[in-house]
Design an enzyme around this catalytic site. Structure first.
Site, PDB file in Angstrom:
ATOM      1  N   GLU A 323      40.731 -21.485 -43.754  1.00 40.75           N
ATOM      2  CA  GLU A 323      40.022 -21.820 -44.997  1.00 40.75           C
ATOM      3  C   GLU A 323      40.672 -23.000 -45.711  1.00 40.75           C
ATOM      4  O   GLU A 323      41.499 -22.817 -46.614  1.00 40.75           O
ATOM      5  CB  GLU A 323      39.956 -20.607 -45.931  1.00 40.75           C
ATOM      6  N   GLU A 415      34.670 -15.310 -40.461  1.00 43.15           N
ATOM      7  CA  GLU A 415      35.196 -14.283 -41.373  1.00 43.15           C
ATOM      8  C   GLU A 415      34.159 -14.000 -42.447  1.00 43.15           C
ATOM      9  O   GLU A 415      33.567 -14.920 -43.000  1.00 43.15           O
ATOM     10  CB  GLU A 415      36.500 -14.762 -42.019  1.00 43.15           C
TER      11      GLU A 415
HETATM   12  C1  IDC Z   1      43.489 -11.259 -48.052  1.00 49.43           C
HETATM   13  C2  IDC Z   1      43.760  -9.827 -47.688  1.00 49.43           C
HETATM   14  C3  IDC Z   1      44.854  -9.263 -48.548  1.00 49.43           C
HETATM   15  C4  IDC Z   1      46.069 -10.151 -48.454  1.00 49.43           C
HETATM   16  C5  IDC Z   1      45.733 -11.588 -48.752  1.00 49.43           C
HETATM   17  C6  IDC Z   1      46.947 -12.437 -48.446  1.00 49.43           C
HETATM   18  O1  IDC Z   1      42.568  -9.086 -47.762  1.00 49.43           O
HETATM   19  O2  IDC Z   1      45.178  -7.953 -48.138  1.00 49.43           O
HETATM   20  O3  IDC Z   1      47.047  -9.698 -49.371  1.00 49.43           O
HETATM   21  O4  IDC Z   1      44.651 -12.024 -47.928  1.00 49.43           O
HETATM   22  O5  IDC Z   1      46.742 -13.767 -48.583  1.00 49.43           O
HETATM   23  C7  IDC Z   1      39.937 -14.883 -47.436  1.00 49.43           C
HETATM   24  C8  IDC Z   1      41.091 -15.103 -46.544  1.00 49.43           C
HETATM   25  C9  IDC Z   1      41.818 -13.827 -46.257  1.00 49.43           C
HETATM   26  C10 IDC Z   1      41.865 -12.922 -47.467  1.00 49.43           C
HETATM   27  C11 IDC Z   1      40.442 -12.529 -47.840  1.00 49.43           C
HETATM   28  C12 IDC Z   1      40.362 -11.593 -49.039  1.00 49.43           C
HETATM   29  O6  IDC Z   1      40.749 -15.765 -45.348  1.00 49.43           O
HETATM   30  O7  IDC Z   1      43.125 -14.144 -45.817  1.00 49.43           O
HETATM   31  O8  IDC Z   1      42.575 -11.764 -47.110  1.00 49.43           O
HETATM   32  N1  IDC Z   1      39.666 -13.728 -48.071  1.00 49.43           N
HETATM   33  O9  IDC Z   1      40.888 -12.190 -50.180  1.00 49.43           O
HETATM   34  N2  IDC Z   1      39.029 -15.768 -47.765  1.00 49.43           N
HETATM   35  C13 IDC Z   1      38.192 -15.210 -48.651  1.00 49.43           C
HETATM   36  C14 IDC Z   1      38.574 -13.909 -48.859  1.00 49.43           C
END
Ligand code: IDC
Length: 494
Positions: A323, A415
């Protein structure tokens, strides 16, 4: 008669050991069953049986009975109901696949603990009476790994096969490959082989437009106990997943902290997905900082290693920047045009997915749109562009953008979440279904965030599930997990 039947079965199952299917026919007009070893290892194997109805009218149900030699037992079955009595194993319909239309077939699979192949086979109570046609031979590259159980490991494999094509399949070229590749059978990988981008779509080796549906891991360095063989078995056989995304964080204790350890973990998961007939999406999970150029040197090092190591595999797709955020399209494009050649030099035919501006929103979350990509695409072929959404946060305007972009760009939803973009909160069932209906209609592949048991709304598994080690069925799933499983396990259109 009984004795000659056994000889035929023995030789045919020996052939199956080295990858081919053996077809046993019943008298004209009756059902037939074909048996294929789709994967094998020193202490057991995975097999698939296809029951076909050559008649013009439907049959209402079916029953396949096998006898296994002492020392071999069926551990689990899918798409069929398993009953065992001593060495006799009976498979009946799973519930939804009892009726078989005229000219149609149904398949089920199972795991055998022990190397012995079945010594007898009946379909609907009638003994299998002979071999029809020649065993389905396959290209040398599709033989199981040479580490698989050798023919001699099977008690029933001692009878020499009379079939010339069987001899061909057992030739050294068929077994010498050091790399296991697509197993014969009906897994997503076996059916589709090496994928390629065709126009704005993902196509299989035969050029057919396909959609892959699966899940994303959470950060593999945080939740290794969620990515065991048992877990991937459940995804492959209980979920019918086509795709497993391997999310390798770069920061937050990920690749930058342990490059060789994380590279090894990724490669191991690629192999585990391949052994189960699933595609593996290798995700270089950049997030903070959002400019992927911050990690350019790491990306080149990592992708050179994984592309070289996995070059001959057909199940690998490369996602070079999860991302990008806070960086313009020109910076992302420049990054892509430096990383893609490193991958191509090592693995010329692997598809590469490029992240897009604004957390892979095609630019929308940073006030832009897909127009900036369409007018200035990455200078490379066989690539796709990533789009991510979280159903409770991203609504109609994002769906409209995807609909527009899909007419010009090959998109891959590498994702998405059922909840808000925080990864937590309530499941938006209606929003998720609206999204997945759109992706199904456009044949856009997707992976759900996330297959782990952390206490957050986007988790597929309930807290504690990974340590407990049970992954199949619905009792271990959260609300989000149950919704996603129900969407993924429906039949593929391959
Ligand atoms: C989130 C996880 C969370 C973790 C965090 C760490 O759900 O448990 O603590 O990352 O950075 C994304 C990202 C993805 C995120 C997810 C939710 O690619 O890494 O995971 N998210 O926030 N993009 C949009 C949402």
């Amino acid at each position: 008669m009984k004795r000659s039947l056994k000889v035929v079965l023995a030789s045919a199952f020996a052939v199956a050991t080295v990858s081919a299917a053996a077809l046993f026919a019943l008298p004209a007009g009756a059902e037939a069953a074909s048996f294929t070893v789709t994967n094998s290892w020193s202490s057991g194997y995975q097999a698939e049986i296809t029951v076909s109805n050559p008649a013009s009218s439907a049959i209402s149900t079916w029953k396949v009975e096998l006898t296994l030699p002492t020392g071999s037992t069926v551990g689990q079955a899918w798409n069929a109901t398993l009953a065992t009595a001593g060495q006799n194993v009976t498979f009946t319909p799973a519930g939804w696949n009892a009726s078989i239309a005229g000219g149609a077939s149904t398949s089920f699979g199972f795991i055998v603990n022990g190397a012995g192949r079945p010594t007898s086979c009946t379909v609907n109570g009638q003994a299998c009476t002979g071999v029809t046609g020649s065993p389905a031979t396959s290209a040398a590259g599709s033989a199981p790994t040479s580490a698989a159980a050798p023919a001699g490991a099977s008690p029933s494999a001692t009878t020499a096969s009379p079939s010339p094509s069987a001899t061909a399949t057992a030739s050294p070229t068929a077994t010498a490959s050091p790399t296991p590749s697509a197993p014969a059978g009906t897994t997503p990988l076996a059916i589709n082989g090496q994928l390629k981008v065709c126009g704005t779509n993902l196509c299989n080796a035969a050029g057919k437009k396909i959609q892959l549906r699966g899940v994303s891991s959470h950060g593999i360095h945080w939740f290794p106990s969620c990515y065991t063989g048992t877990a991937l078995d459940a995804l492959a056989t209980d979920w019918n997943a086509d795709l497993f995304r391997i999310a390798m964080y770069v920061q937050e204790g990920g690749y930058e902290s342990d490059p060789s350890g994380l590279t090894g973990q990724v490669n191991q998961l690629v192999d585990m997905a391949e052994a189960r007939g699933m595609y593996a999406l290798i995700d270089f999970h950049v997030l903070n900082p959002g400019d992927p150029n911050y990690n350019l040197a790491r990306a080149k090092e990592f992708f050179a290693a994984v592309a070289a190591r996995n070059a001959t595999k057909k199940n690998v797709i490369y996602e070079i920047a999860n991302e990008p955020n806070g960086v313009g399209w020109a910076g992302i494009k420049s990054y892509a045009e430096q990383v893609i050649p490193v991958i191509r030099a090592n693995d010329p035919d692997g598809i590469v997915v490029v992240g897009t501006r604004g957390w892979s929103s095609l630019g929308v979350s940073e006030g832009s749109s897909s127009a900036e990509i369409i007018s200035n695409p990455v200078n490379a072929t066989n690539i796709m562009y990533a789009f991510h959404f979280y159903a409770a946060s991203h609504k109609d305007n994002y769906r409209a953008e995807v609909t527009t972009a899909a007419a010009s760009l090959p998109l891959f939803v590498t994702e998405f979440g059922t909840v808000s973009a925080s990864g937590d909160g309530a499941v938006d069932t209606a929003g998720t279904n609206a999204w997945l209906d759109l992706l199904d209609r456009l044949k856009i592949s997707y992976a759900n965030w996330n297959f782990a048991d952390k206490s957050e709304g986007s988790s597929i598994l309930k807290p504690g599930a990974c340590a407990a080690g049970t992954f199949a069925g619905t009792s271990v799933l959260t609300e989000s997990g149950q919704l996603i499983r129900s969407r993924i396990r429906t039949a593929d259109d391959f």
